[in-house]
Design an enzyme around this catalytic site. Structure first.
Site, PDB file in Angstrom:
ATOM      1  N   CYS A 142      -5.382  -2.626   2.742  1.00 46.54           N
ATOM      2  CA  CYS A 142      -5.284  -2.509   4.194  1.00 46.54           C
ATOM      3  C   CYS A 142      -6.397  -3.294   4.882  1.00 46.54           C
ATOM      4  CB  CYS A 142      -5.293  -1.029   4.591  1.00 46.54           C
ATOM      5  SG  CYS A 142      -4.876  -0.719   6.321  1.00 46.54           S
ATOM      6  N   GLU A 162       0.841  -1.197   0.000  1.00 52.46           N
ATOM      7  CA  GLU A 162       0.000   0.000   0.000  1.00 52.46           C
ATOM      8  C   GLU A 162       0.880   1.252   0.000  1.00 52.46           C
ATOM      9  OE1 GLU A 162      -3.538   1.928   2.834  1.00 52.46           O
ATOM     10  OE2 GLU A 162      -2.168   0.426   3.626  1.00 52.46           O
ATOM     11  N   LYS A 204      -9.811   2.024  -3.044  1.00 49.40           N
ATOM     12  CA  LYS A 204     -10.251   1.471  -1.765  1.00 49.40           C
ATOM     13  C   LYS A 204     -11.663   1.937  -1.437  1.00 49.40           C
ATOM     14  CE  LYS A 204      -8.799   0.984   3.070  1.00 49.40           C
ATOM     15  NZ  LYS A 204      -7.846   1.438   4.107  1.00 49.40           N
TER      16      LYS A 204
END
Length: 509
Positions: A384, A274, A334
Site C-alpha cells: 500500500c 493487498e 508491512k
C-alpha cells in the site's frame, strides 16, 4: 463605537482567509491526475499577502488557509474510506470532518513554514527565497513527522511528463518540490520587478525536461523488454463492500484463479493485490493451498497480500510467496502502517473512532525481508502506501532487482486517490533506477521500467491481467546513492542566496 469597526475588520480578515483557501484549492489542480500546471501560479495570491503581513501569526494564518485549501481539494478522497464499506449514518456524518481534519493537520506544515520564514529577510525578494527554503523543508518533514504523510507534494506536478520526471533520479521528489515552488512564484518575482529571476524560474522546468529527454534518448526503445522473464499482475476488481463477505469468499477466490490461469501461457510468477486472500492463513490453510494450486502451473508461484497472526497473536498486514505445492517461500510484513487505517493512535481516548479502524490494531513488521525467485532475482515488497516515502523504500545495504507494490485502493473509489498513488509509485521507480510492478485490487495496476516508462496499465474498476516483461535494473542513480543530499544541497544554496540578497543592499550602500 469601536465594536462595529472591529467586527468589520474581523469579517474582512475572515473573507481574505477564505480567498487564500480558494487559491490553495485552485493551485492543487496542478497535481495529478489533472496536471493543470498554470494553476500553481494561484499560490502567488497568498504569497503577496504574506509579503505584506504585519506579524508572524498573520503570515502563518495566510498560508495555513492556503494549505487547507490545497489539501482539502487534493486529499478529499480519504474520507471515502469511511463510507465505502458501511452505510452507517454516523460514518456519513464523520466523512467530511475527516477530510477537513486531515487537511488542517497537513496545513500546519505550510503555516509553520510561513511563520518561520517571515522572521528572515528584510527585502521582499530575499524573503521569497527564505520562504522557498522553509516551505521545502516542510514538505520534506511531512515524510516522517507523526509517521509521515507525504501526499500531494508540490513536486508531483513534474509527473506530467516522463522527461521532466527524470530529475527525480538526481534530486528526488523533495528536490522537485523546490523547483515546483520557484516555478509557482514566477508571478511574484515578476511583479516585484525581479524579471531575471522570473525568467530563470520559468525556464527551469524546461531545463529539467531537456535533461530528462537526453537521459531517455540514450536508452534504446527495446531496453524495457530485454528480459525473458514474464510476470503476471492480477486485478480482480472486487468491491470493497464485498471483500470481507464470507459468503462471497469462494466466488472472489475463483475469480483470482480464473484470471491467474487465463491464456495458453501462464508466467511463473503471478502477483495478487493487498489482502487478495481475505482470510487468515493459519485458519484457512487448506483453502489457501487449494486456491494457489488451482491458480498456478507446476513450477509457478504466487505473491499475495494476506493478513496473518505473528507472535503473541499480533495482527500483521503481510505478503507471502507461496508455490504450487503450498510451501511458503518468503514472507514480508508491512513496516509502515497507516494511522487511523491500520491502527488507531490514542485509541483509549478516541473510542468513537473504533467503527473506522476496528477493535484490533495491526502492528508493524520488524524486518525488511527481500523475496527471491530464480529467474527474477530479488524483490523489495511495498504494501500500500509504503511506496510514497521517497528515499525510504529500499534498504541501502541490499539493493533489489525490482520493487513490487501491492495495494487495495478500492477504499477510495473513482477518485483522484488511485491516480495520485500511481504517480508516487512511478516516481520511486525513477528515483531508485529500479523497475516497479504495482498490483491493485480495483486499479490502477501498472508496471514501470527503471526510467519510469509505463510497461502496461489497467484502469480503475476493470478486472483482468497484465503480462509484462521484467526489465533490468539500472546502476544506482545519484538519488539511490546519496538519498536527499541533493535536496539539502539545494536548500543550502537557497539559504545562501537569500542571505546574499539581504546583505547586498548594505554592500551597495
Amino acid at each position: 463605537m469601536p465594536k462595529p469597526a472591529l467586527t468589520n475588520r474581523t469579517k474582512n480578515h475572515a473573507l481574505m482567509l477564505f480567498w487564500h483557501l480558494l487559491a490553495g484549492a485552485f493551485a492543487s489542480l496542478s497535481l495529478p491526475p489533472l496536471f493543470l500546471l498554470p494553476a500553481i501560479f494561484a499560490l502567488s495570491i497568498p504569497l503577496f499577502a504574506y509579503l505584506k503581513a504585519e506579524s508572524r501569526m498573520q503570515a502563518s494564518m495566510i498560508f495555513g488557509a492556503a494549505g487547507a485549501g490545497w489539501f482539502l481539494a487534493s486529499t478529499y478522497w480519504v474520507s471515502h474510506s469511511l463510507i465505502v464499506e458501511s452505510p452507517s449514518p454516523l460514518l456519513w456524518v464523520l466523512a467530511p470532518f475527516m477530510a477537513l481534519a486531515l487537511a488542517l493537520i497537513l496545513a500546519v506544515f505550510w503555516a509553520s513554514a510561513a511563520m518561520v520564514s517571515w522572521s528572515f529577510g528584510r527585502r521582499p525578494v530575499a524573503r521569497l527565497f527564505w520562504f522557498v527554503a522553509f516551505f521545502s523543508l516542510g514538505e520534506w518533514a511531512r515524510g516522517f513527522v507523526a509517521t509521515g504523510f507525504p501526499w500531494s507534494l508540490t513536486g508531483s506536478l513534474f509527473a506530467v511528463d516522463l522527461a521532466s520526471l527524470q530529475a527525480a533520479s538526481v534530486i528526488g521528489a523533495y528536490g522537485l518540490c523546490v523547483i515546483a515552488l520557484f516555478f509557482a512564484l514566477v508571478p511574484a518575482f515578476w511583479v516585484l520587478g525581479h524579471r531575471r529571476f522570473a525568467a530563470i524560474f520559468l525556464m527551469l522546468p524546461l531545463v529539467l525536461a531537456a535533461f530528462g529527454a537526453l537521459r531517455l534518448a540514450n536508452v534504446s526503445d527495446g531496453s524495457s523488454a530485454s528480459s525473458t522473464s514474464m510476470i503476471r499482475l492480477v486485478q480482480p476488481a472486487i468491491p470493497q463492500a464485498d471483500k470481507w463477505d464470507r459468503s462471497k469468499r469462494q466466488r472472489h477466490l475463483d475469480r483470482l484463479v480464473s484470471l491467474s490461469r487465463q491464456g495458453d501461457v501462464v508466467p511463473k510468477l503471478v502477483i495478487w493485490p493487498e489482502t487478495a486472500f481475505a482470510g487468515f492463513a493459519s485458519r484457512s490453510q487448506s483453502l489457501l493451498n487449494t486456491t494457489i494450486r488451482n491458480a498456478t502451473q507446476n513450477d509457478g508461484v504466487v505473491i499475495t497480500g494476506i493478513p496473518r497472526f505473528g507472535g503473541g497473536r499480533t495482527l500483521l498486514n503481510s505478503a507471502i510467496m507461496i508455490d504450487h505445492d503450498g510451501a511458503i517461500k518468503a514472507v514480508y510484513d508491512k513496516r509502515h502502517l497507516v494511522p487511523f487505517g491500520e491502527y488507531m493512535p490514542f485509541r483509549k481516548w478516541l473510542p468513537f473512532l473504533e467503527p473506522i479502524v476496528g477493535p484490533i490494531d495491526f502492528v508493524p513488521g520488524e524486518n525488511n525481508r527481500l523475496m527471491r525467485l530464480d529467474g527474477y532475482g530479488s524483490m523489495q515488497m511495498l504494501i500500500c502506501y509504503e511506496v510514497i516515502f521517497a528515499g525510504a523504500v529500499i534498504g541501502q545495504e541490499m539493493r533489489p532487482d525490482m520493487m513490487i507494490n501491492i495495494t487495495n485502493d478500492a477504499w477510495f473509489g473513482q477518485s483522484a486517490g488511485p491516480w495520485q498513488h500511481l504517480v508516487q509509485a512511478q516516481m520511486r521507480a525513477v528515483e531508485e533506477g529500479l523497475p516497479l510492478m504495482r498490483v491493485a485490487n480495483t486499479g490502477i495496476t501498472a508496471g514501470f521500467d527503471s526510467f519510469g516508462r509505463v510497461l502496461g496499465q489497467m484502469g480503475l474498476g476493470r478486472q483482468g491481467v497484465l503480462d509484462l516483461p521484467v526489465p533490468p535494473a539500472l546502476p544506482p542513480t545519484l538519488f539511490a546513492r546519496f538519498g536527499n543530499l541533493g535536496f539539502f544541497a539545494l536548500i543550502f544554496l537557497i539559504i545562501g542566496s537569500a542571505t546574499w540578497l539581504d546583505l547586498s543592499r548594505y554592500i551597495r550602500h
